[in-house]
Design a protein around this motif. Structure first.
Motif, mmCIF file in Angstrom:
data_model
loop_
_atom_site.group_PDB
_atom_site.id
_atom_site.type_symbol
_atom_site.label_atom_id
_atom_site.label_comp_id
_atom_site.label_asym_id
_atom_site.label_seq_id
_atom_site.Cartn_x
_atom_site.Cartn_y
_atom_site.Cartn_z
ATOM 1 N N TYR A 64 -9.393 10.104 44.055
ATOM 2 C CA TYR A 64 -8.422 11.179 43.848
ATOM 3 C C TYR A 64 -9.003 12.280 42.952
ATOM 4 O O TYR A 64 -8.879 13.466 43.250
ATOM 5 C CB TYR A 64 -7.140 10.602 43.237
ATOM 6 N N SER A 65 -9.653 11.860 41.858
ATOM 7 C CA SER A 65 -10.186 12.850 40.920
ATOM 8 C C SER A 65 -11.276 13.689 41.576
ATOM 9 O O SER A 65 -11.289 14.916 41.432
ATOM 10 C CB SER A 65 -10.753 12.175 39.670
ATOM 11 N N ILE A 92 4.096 10.637 28.035
ATOM 12 C CA ILE A 92 3.730 10.258 29.401
ATOM 13 C C ILE A 92 2.381 9.548 29.405
ATOM 14 O O ILE A 92 1.662 9.561 28.413
ATOM 15 C CB ILE A 92 3.664 11.487 30.344
ATOM 16 N N ARG A 93 2.049 8.986 30.554
ATOM 17 C CA ARG A 93 0.761 8.285 30.678
ATOM 18 C C ARG A 93 -0.374 9.291 30.814
ATOM 19 O O ARG A 93 -0.210 10.306 31.488
ATOM 20 C CB ARG A 93 0.761 7.429 31.937
ATOM 21 N N PRO A 94 -1.531 9.014 30.215
ATOM 22 C CA PRO A 94 -2.682 9.894 30.471
ATOM 23 C C PRO A 94 -3.215 9.660 31.889
ATOM 24 O O PRO A 94 -2.904 8.633 32.500
ATOM 25 C CB PRO A 94 -3.708 9.449 29.433
ATOM 26 N N LYS A 95 -3.995 10.637 32.394
ATOM 27 C CA LYS A 95 -4.537 10.471 33.749
ATOM 28 C C LYS A 95 -5.519 9.303 33.807
ATOM 29 O O LYS A 95 -5.619 8.617 34.794
ATOM 30 C CB LYS A 95 -5.287 11.743 34.151
ATOM 31 N N PHE A 96 -6.279 9.158 32.727
ATOM 32 C CA PHE A 96 -7.288 8.086 32.696
ATOM 33 C C PHE A 96 -7.050 7.225 31.466
ATOM 34 O O PHE A 96 -6.972 7.750 30.362
ATOM 35 C CB PHE A 96 -8.706 8.670 32.618
ATOM 36 N N TYR A 139 -11.631 14.348 44.649
ATOM 37 C CA TYR A 139 -11.024 15.200 45.679
ATOM 38 C C TYR A 139 -10.292 16.386 45.054
ATOM 39 O O TYR A 139 -10.430 17.525 45.496
ATOM 40 C CB TYR A 139 -10.056 14.350 46.501
ATOM 41 N N ILE A 140 -9.558 16.098 44.014
ATOM 42 C CA ILE A 140 -8.701 17.133 43.426
ATOM 43 C C ILE A 140 -9.525 18.130 42.605
ATOM 44 O O ILE A 140 -9.154 19.280 42.456
ATOM 45 C CB ILE A 140 -7.566 16.480 42.590
ATOM 46 N N PHE A 188 -0.067 9.508 40.001
ATOM 47 C CA PHE A 188 -0.533 10.679 40.733
ATOM 48 C C PHE A 188 0.579 11.376 41.511
ATOM 49 O O PHE A 188 0.319 12.270 42.290
ATOM 50 C CB PHE A 188 -1.656 10.281 41.693
ATOM 51 N N HIS A 189 1.804 10.944 41.317
ATOM 52 C CA HIS A 189 2.950 11.526 42.027
ATOM 53 C C HIS A 189 2.728 11.526 43.531
ATOM 54 O O HIS A 189 3.168 12.420 44.241
ATOM 55 C CB HIS A 189 3.237 12.950 41.551
ATOM 56 N N PRO A 230 -4.016 15.263 49.091
ATOM 57 C CA PRO A 230 -3.346 16.438 49.649
ATOM 58 C C PRO A 230 -4.115 17.006 50.841
ATOM 59 O O PRO A 230 -5.347 17.010 50.850
ATOM 60 C CB PRO A 230 -3.334 17.425 48.488
ATOM 61 N N THR A 238 4.243 1.184 35.787
ATOM 62 C CA THR A 238 4.292 2.656 35.643
ATOM 63 C C THR A 238 3.028 3.299 36.194
ATOM 64 O O THR A 238 3.029 4.466 36.553
ATOM 65 C CB THR A 238 4.450 3.058 34.166
ATOM 66 N N ARG A 274 2.960 5.417 39.568
ATOM 67 C CA ARG A 274 3.468 6.781 39.765
ATOM 68 C C ARG A 274 2.597 7.823 39.067
ATOM 69 O O ARG A 274 3.009 8.944 38.858
ATOM 70 C CB ARG A 274 4.905 6.879 39.277
#
Lengths: 161, 424
Positions: free
Chosen positions: B232-233, B337-341, B235-236, B58-59, B390, B53, B56
């Motif tokens: 990713y973090s 849902i899963r946490p980001k970290f 950057y976002i 960061f979609h 992105p 799981t 997925r």
């Protein structure tokens, strides 16, 4: 509204500016929204405070003095000792000549406070117009969103025929 | 499932499990490039989606290095916790290549997920490895051949935060392979269990020639969990803090290994008999964490504020972050849902990880990405080019003309005001 309250309010509005900007402005492409927002917040608070300081709203002071713990002489007194409304009297002698220059400095600092907290807001909530994907430091503390077409494990739900 | 075989008598045969994963796929690629024949295995897509799981989170539009149709690769679906599927894998060479045994078995397959429960991690990592070893040894006994050379990929996480030796000024020395186990989370715990299991099996079966690799956090193209969180973090978010810790002896190191260096070292050790029964840290030369962060912020167009911070203050700051992450994890759990970290990741914030790579270097292995800047730059570029980060949007306003028109010609020539001006 008093110097302390006004600076606090301006800072607060500055800090949430990019939150609103992202929520309503950026998403819909209204890039000028934040400029209008700045003008409205600074303009309204500055105008109101100037009117109070210059004594043009002194006719409203008796309404405050109705409460037993409040004893305001005039607009200047209110601007320097506004926390008396909450029962906190700092006893700043508003008639000191030095405070006149300090009051001008305070008025001039309103946009600076706003801009400082607006910049902080951009870093916290994101909102760079060339990089709309940026979410700021708030990304760390917001919980992730689930795509509508995925289940709780993130697995794609097949579309109904 | 295609397997285009270009075999010759000198060809070596390898089994790689977890071949659709990050390390596994690169390993297959490099083995094939070096002239090996590879039987690659991984979970069926349905099982993989259920277990992995994290992929997925960061979609992002995830793609993997898909080795299923490559030349000299035979791909089979198998599951470490299903012994029958493993038996089929070991028998598979006979049917297509008329060969009894693998020369080497690489075992990069494991569940690397800090958010998974201990039970699941133990089931996949420990029981899965036991099944693999059982089947491998049974198969060798049945056909009466030597047990294949076994290369196991563990993690530097088995050390936890070691107690370092220090010089007279208080600066630490990197920890070597003799550092005792001190796993800080469930994942690392199962990796320790795996290592102990291999040693136990090798005592029972002296013919089992194993080598254990302990890689640092892996990065590189296609990497989607762990190091990708950092890229990713940063950057976002678009803006972040760069803590510069003082005193100098408390500055944190940034251990990491480029995936290509990892798979090259695995192949190198597999072909070198001096590595039998040994354990190796697989890690590029570590930069300071602040140098690494400064570099990636610049590469990712992330602005940053430099905060000089005393170590004790940094620890408070990290503790505060941990509390925030805990709150976010709780909220995510409520939503289902899963946490980001994952929380163990956040715990790494204040841990000092500084490991030695001298042992593998003494064997003669040379890392390609010892300068982290080269590897990190290439990785970020890959993420950008493949849309994992992105893309920038530089949309021009509508009133700007974008269609080309020929310029007007002037009647008189224009001369620059300089002496003897050039004629345009």
């Amino acid at each position: 509204m008093g110097f302390v309250c006004s600076i606090f309010l301006i800072s607060f509005f500055g800090f949430i500016s990019h939150y609103w900007y992202r929520k309503y402005g950026l998403a819909k492409g209204k890039l000028a929204w934040i400029s209008y927002y700045l003008l409205i917040v600074i303009g309204f608070i500055l105008l109101l405070d100037l009117l109070i300081y210059l004594g043009l709203l002194d006719f409203l002071i008796p309404l405050f003095n109705y409460f037993p713990w409040i004893n305001i002489d005039n607009g200047k007194d209110f601007m320097w000792n506004s926390f008396i409304i909450f029962g906190i009297d700092w006893n700043i002698s508003y008639n000191d000549s030095g405070l006149y220059y300090f009051a001008i400095l305070n008025f001039l600092s309103y946009p600076v406070w706003f801009m400082f907290f607006k910049d902080l807001s951009r870093k916290f909530f994101g909102g760079n117009k060339h990089r709309p994907y940026q979410k700021g430091i708030s990304y760390l503390i917001t919980s992730p969103s689930r795509n509508d077409n995925t289940d709780k494990n993130g697995i794609k739900i097949p579309e109904k025929a | 499932m295609n397997s285009h075989i270009k075999s010759d008598s000198n060809m070596k045969y390898a089994l790689v499990d977890g071949a659709l994963g990050h390390t596994g796929s690169f390993l297959v690629k490099h083995l094939v490039k070096n002239g090996w024949y590879v039987v690659a295995t991984d979970l069926k897509p349905s099982s993989r989606k259920r277990v992995m799981t994290k992929e997925r989170l960061f979609h992002t539009d995830l793609k993997t290095l898909d080795c299923r149709d490559w030349d000299n690769v035979k791909f089979l679906y198998s599951d470490l916790i299903d012994k029958k599927s493993l038996v089929k894998v070991f028998k598979s060479l006979k049917s297509t290549n008329n060969r009894n045994r693998f020369d080497i078995v690489f075992h990069p397959a494991s569940l690397y997920d800090y958010g998974a429960s201990y039970e699941l991690l133990h089931e996949v990592n420990y029981n899965g490895l036991r099944n693999l070893l059982d089947v491998m040894i049974d198969h060798s006994e049945k056909i009466n051949t030597k047990i294949p050379r076994f290369i196991h990929l563990s993690t530097c996480g088995v050390y936890g935060e070691p107690i370092y030796q220090k010089d007279k000024h208080g600066f630490i020395y990197p920890a070597d392979e003799k550092t005792p186990y001190n796993p800080p989370n469930n994942y690392s715990q199962t990796k320790v269990e795996q290592e102990k299991l291999i040693i136990e099996y090798s005592k029972k079966n002296p013919d089992l020639n194993y080598t254990i690799l302990r890689p640092a956090p892996i990065y590189g193209p296609y990497q989607t969990y762990g190091m990708f969180h950092i890229f990713y973090s940063a950057y976002i978010m678009g803006h972040f803090i760069l803590p510069k810790i003082f005193p100098k002896k408390k500055k944190l190191m940034m251990p990491m290994i480029h995936v290509e260096d990892l798979v090259d070292s695995a192949i190198y050790l597999a072909e070198d008999d001096r590595s039998i029964g040994e354990v190796y840290n697989i890690i590029n030369n570590s930069p300071l964490q602040e140098s690494f962060l400064e570099f990636i912020y610049n590469e990712l167009d992330t602005t940053f504020s430099v905060w000089p911070m005393h170590w004790s203050l940094f620890k408070i700051f990290a503790k505060f972050n941990y509390i925030l992450a805990k709150y976010a994890a709780k909220k995510a759990k409520k939503k289902g849902i899963r946490p980001k970290f994952d929380l163990p990741m956040v715990k790494y914030l204040t841990h000092q990880y500084y490991f030695s790579n001298q042992k593998i270097k003494q064997l003669g292995f040379k890392f390609k990405y010892d300068d982290f800047k080269k590897g990190v730059y290439e990785t970020i570029l890959w993420y950008k080019n493949h849309g994992w980060l992105p893309a920038l949007e530089h949309r021009l306003p509508e009133y700007i003309n974008t269609t080309a028109k020929p310029g007007k010609t002037y009647k008189s020539e224009y001369r620059t005001p300089m002496k003897g001006g050039e004629i345009f």
